[in-house]
Design an enzyme around this catalytic site. Structure first.
Site, PDB file in Angstrom:
ATOM      1  N   ASN A 137     -12.805  -3.274   2.781  1.00 30.53           N
ATOM      2  CA  ASN A 137     -13.932  -2.370   2.820  1.00 30.53           C
ATOM      3  C   ASN A 137     -14.809  -2.287   1.758  1.00 30.53           C
ATOM      4  O   ASN A 137     -14.610  -2.727   0.767  1.00 30.53           O
ATOM      5  CB  ASN A 137     -13.175  -0.959   2.830  1.00 30.53           C
ATOM      6  CG  ASN A 137     -12.316  -0.591   4.117  1.00 30.53           C
ATOM      7  OD1 ASN A 137     -12.533  -0.963   5.315  1.00 30.53           O
ATOM      8  ND2 ASN A 137     -10.997  -0.196   3.702  1.00 30.53           N
ATOM      9  N   ASP A 189       0.921  -1.333   0.099  1.00 30.67           N
ATOM     10  CA  ASP A 189      -0.042  -0.005  -0.039  1.00 30.67           C
ATOM     11  C   ASP A 189       0.904   1.315  -0.035  1.00 30.67           C
ATOM     12  O   ASP A 189       1.919   1.256   0.578  1.00 30.67           O
ATOM     13  CB  ASP A 189      -0.856   0.123   1.334  1.00 30.67           C
ATOM     14  CG  ASP A 189      -2.128   1.135   1.208  1.00 30.67           C
ATOM     15  OD1 ASP A 189      -3.180   0.563   0.782  1.00 30.67           O
ATOM     16  OD2 ASP A 189      -1.939   2.260   1.096  1.00 30.67           O
ATOM     17  N   ILE A 190       0.574   2.223  -0.844  1.00 30.81           N
ATOM     18  CA  ILE A 190       1.155   3.393  -0.769  1.00 30.81           C
ATOM     19  C   ILE A 190       1.442   4.376   0.326  1.00 30.81           C
ATOM     20  O   ILE A 190       2.187   5.017   0.492  1.00 30.81           O
ATOM     21  CB  ILE A 190       0.641   4.363  -2.095  1.00 30.81           C
ATOM     22  CG1 ILE A 190       1.673   5.254  -2.598  1.00 30.81           C
ATOM     23  CG2 ILE A 190      -0.519   4.892  -1.867  1.00 30.81           C
ATOM     24  CD1 ILE A 190       1.518   5.714  -4.095  1.00 30.81           C
ATOM     25  N   HIS A 194     -10.453  -5.526  -3.190  1.00 28.92           N
ATOM     26  CA  HIS A 194      -9.181  -5.980  -2.616  1.00 28.92           C
ATOM     27  C   HIS A 194      -9.138  -6.276  -1.108  1.00 28.92           C
ATOM     28  O   HIS A 194      -9.918  -5.685  -0.493  1.00 28.92           O
ATOM     29  CB  HIS A 194      -8.359  -4.703  -2.704  1.00 28.92           C
ATOM     30  CG  HIS A 194      -8.614  -3.377  -2.338  1.00 28.92           C
ATOM     31  ND1 HIS A 194      -9.611  -2.658  -3.204  1.00 28.92           N
ATOM     32  CD2 HIS A 194      -8.534  -2.717  -1.222  1.00 28.92           C
ATOM     33  CE1 HIS A 194      -9.535  -1.526  -2.340  1.00 28.92           C
ATOM     34  NE2 HIS A 194      -9.017  -1.583  -1.209  1.00 28.92           N
TER      35      HIS A 194
HETATM   36  P1  5GP Z   1      -9.609   1.281   0.326  1.00 30.99           P
HETATM   37  O1  5GP Z   1      -9.795   2.393   1.017  1.00 30.99           O
HETATM   38  O2  5GP Z   1     -10.508   1.403  -1.130  1.00 30.99           O
HETATM   39  O3  5GP Z   1     -10.027   0.123   1.051  1.00 30.99           O
HETATM   40  O4  5GP Z   1      -8.303   0.886   0.051  1.00 30.99           O
HETATM   41  C1  5GP Z   1      -7.455   1.667  -0.932  1.00 30.99           C
HETATM   42  C2  5GP Z   1      -5.888   1.616  -0.719  1.00 30.99           C
HETATM   43  O5  5GP Z   1      -5.200   1.812  -1.808  1.00 30.99           O
HETATM   44  C3  5GP Z   1      -5.674   2.758   0.478  1.00 30.99           C
HETATM   45  O6  5GP Z   1      -5.128   1.973   1.631  1.00 30.99           O
HETATM   46  C4  5GP Z   1      -4.574   3.596  -0.466  1.00 30.99           C
HETATM   47  O7  5GP Z   1      -3.500   3.962   0.457  1.00 30.99           O
HETATM   48  C5  5GP Z   1      -4.118   2.514  -1.443  1.00 30.99           C
HETATM   49  N1  5GP Z   1      -3.572   3.061  -2.733  1.00 30.99           N
HETATM   50  C6  5GP Z   1      -4.274   4.346  -3.470  1.00 30.99           C
HETATM   51  N2  5GP Z   1      -3.492   4.561  -4.461  1.00 30.99           N
HETATM   52  C7  5GP Z   1      -2.546   3.929  -4.526  1.00 30.99           C
HETATM   53  C8  5GP Z   1      -1.658   3.663  -5.431  1.00 30.99           C
HETATM   54  O8  5GP Z   1      -1.447   4.383  -6.262  1.00 30.99           O
HETATM   55  N3  5GP Z   1      -0.631   2.835  -5.074  1.00 30.99           N
HETATM   56  C9  5GP Z   1      -0.739   1.771  -4.118  1.00 30.99           C
HETATM   57  N4  5GP Z   1       0.430   0.927  -3.957  1.00 30.99           N
HETATM   58  N5  5GP Z   1      -1.771   1.989  -3.325  1.00 30.99           N
HETATM   59  C10 5GP Z   1      -2.777   2.807  -3.300  1.00 30.99           C
END
Ligand code: 5GP
Ligand code: ZN
Length: 113
Positions: A87, A30-31, A100
């Site tokens: 989520n 995760d970034i 994911h």
């Molecule tokens: P969500 O909030 O949809 O459950 O999780 C999305 C996740 O993707 C977040 O934890 C966010 O930090 C991660 N994320 C968003 N953009 C990027 C990206 O460009 N690269 C990576 N590796 N992770 C990302």
């Protein structure tokens, strides 16, 4: 070109630190990590949210969870413990609409919610 970020990572159009790739899923760091280990396990198939998964996806979802388990073990968290989170939609804070599973580990994780 897909406007889905995780499809673009899958296709190599956006860089990511990959930790796993197989026929059915990929996993990358995760970034914005929320724990020492924070990895996202992503099916290659574009499914927007868990709400959109069907019985047809049962094997795939099982594979994603077992991959999460292997990654957690390989990162050294199997015994101390780790967390898998998916989520779904607004109230859960989903921001990327390609299903994911977050793998979090490496510190004591607080209560959910
Ligand atoms: P969500 O909030 O949809 O459950 O999780 C999305 C996740 O993707 C977040 O934890 C966010 O930090 C991660 N994320 C968003 N953009 C990027 C990206 O460009 N690269 C990576 N590796 N992770 C990302
Ligand atoms: Zn996608």
């Amino acid at each position: 070109m897909s406007d889905c970020l995780f499809c673009r990572i899958r296709d190599g159009q956006v860089p990511a630190t990959m930790v796993h790739q197989d026929e059915h899923c990929i996993a990358f760091r995760d970034i914005h990590p929320q724990a020492p280990t924070h990895i996202l396990v992503v099916p290659r198939k574009h499914i927007a949210t868990l709400n959109d998964a069907t019985e047809e996806d049962a094997l795939l979802l099982g594979h994603v969870l077992l991959t999460a388990k292997k990654i957690a073990r390989d990162e050294g968290h199997g015994d101390p413990g780790w967390r898998a989170i998916a989520n779904v939609n607004r109230d859960a804070g989903q921001t990327v609409f390609h299903l994911h599973v977050h793998v979090l580990g490496g510190r004591r994780l607080g209560p959910l919610g």
